[in-house]
Scaffold this active site. Sequence first.
Site, PDB file in Angstrom:
ATOM      1  N   ASP A  96     151.317  25.659  67.045  1.00  0.00           N
ATOM      2  CA  ASP A  96     150.973  27.080  67.024  1.00  0.00           C
ATOM      3  C   ASP A  96     151.519  27.730  68.303  1.00  0.00           C
ATOM      4  OD1 ASP A  96     149.704  29.462  66.467  1.00  0.00           O
ATOM      5  OD2 ASP A  96     147.697  28.765  66.942  1.00  0.00           O
ATOM      6  N   LYS A 124     153.979  27.303  63.196  1.00  0.00           N
ATOM      7  CA  LYS A 124     153.681  28.746  63.238  1.00  0.00           C
ATOM      8  C   LYS A 124     154.527  29.351  64.344  1.00  0.00           C
ATOM      9  CE  LYS A 124     148.763  28.927  62.363  1.00  0.00           C
ATOM     10  NZ  LYS A 124     147.497  29.368  62.964  1.00  0.00           N
TER      11      LYS A 124
END
Length: 169
Positions: A96, A124
């Site tokens: 992330d 992500k």
Amino acid sequence: MNVLIKEKAIFQKVKEIGKQINADYENKNPILVGVLKGAFVFLADLLREIEIPVEVDFLSISSYNGKESSGVVRLTNDLSLNIEDRDVILIEDIVDTGRTVSYIIKNLKTRKPTSLVVCTLLNKKEDRIIEVPLTYIGFDIPGVFVVGYGLDYLNRYRNLKYIGVINGK
Ligand code: IMP
């Protein structure tokens, strides 16, 4: 729950990554290092697609409280194997901000592995704060909070066979 990635698509992708690792590590015997808890489902499936001799180890990291990253990464359980002069493949469920992987890479590099690469099921990209090199990526996903296939929200939903987005979150 909205399904973002179906079970079949995950299955196919895991097979592909396994094949790639078999080819890239021919005649080698790497150590797969799973980052707990999130990566245990992915690692278990990926492991069974790998046909070269391979060893498995785990480390535990804590940094998340619910959906918000505290930004502070901590090693809460260390490896049991010695990775010096070994090829290491770090297995993550999701990258992330990049903080976790960056911390782990720094930590593991001090132990002098022959090589160290990262394999993540989910990426992500748009939330990235620290750039990290990712050698194997399953799926690029948008900046939404996902659960299932090992990933949790407050320790629940790890058992889902698909990757989903909780309604209203
Ligand atoms: P990073 O340090 O921000 O890259 O976050 C990596 C870790 O945060 C992962 O290993 C997960 O445990 C957790 N994480 C990040 N995004 C999600 C998500 O959408 N669902 C569940 N866990 C997540």
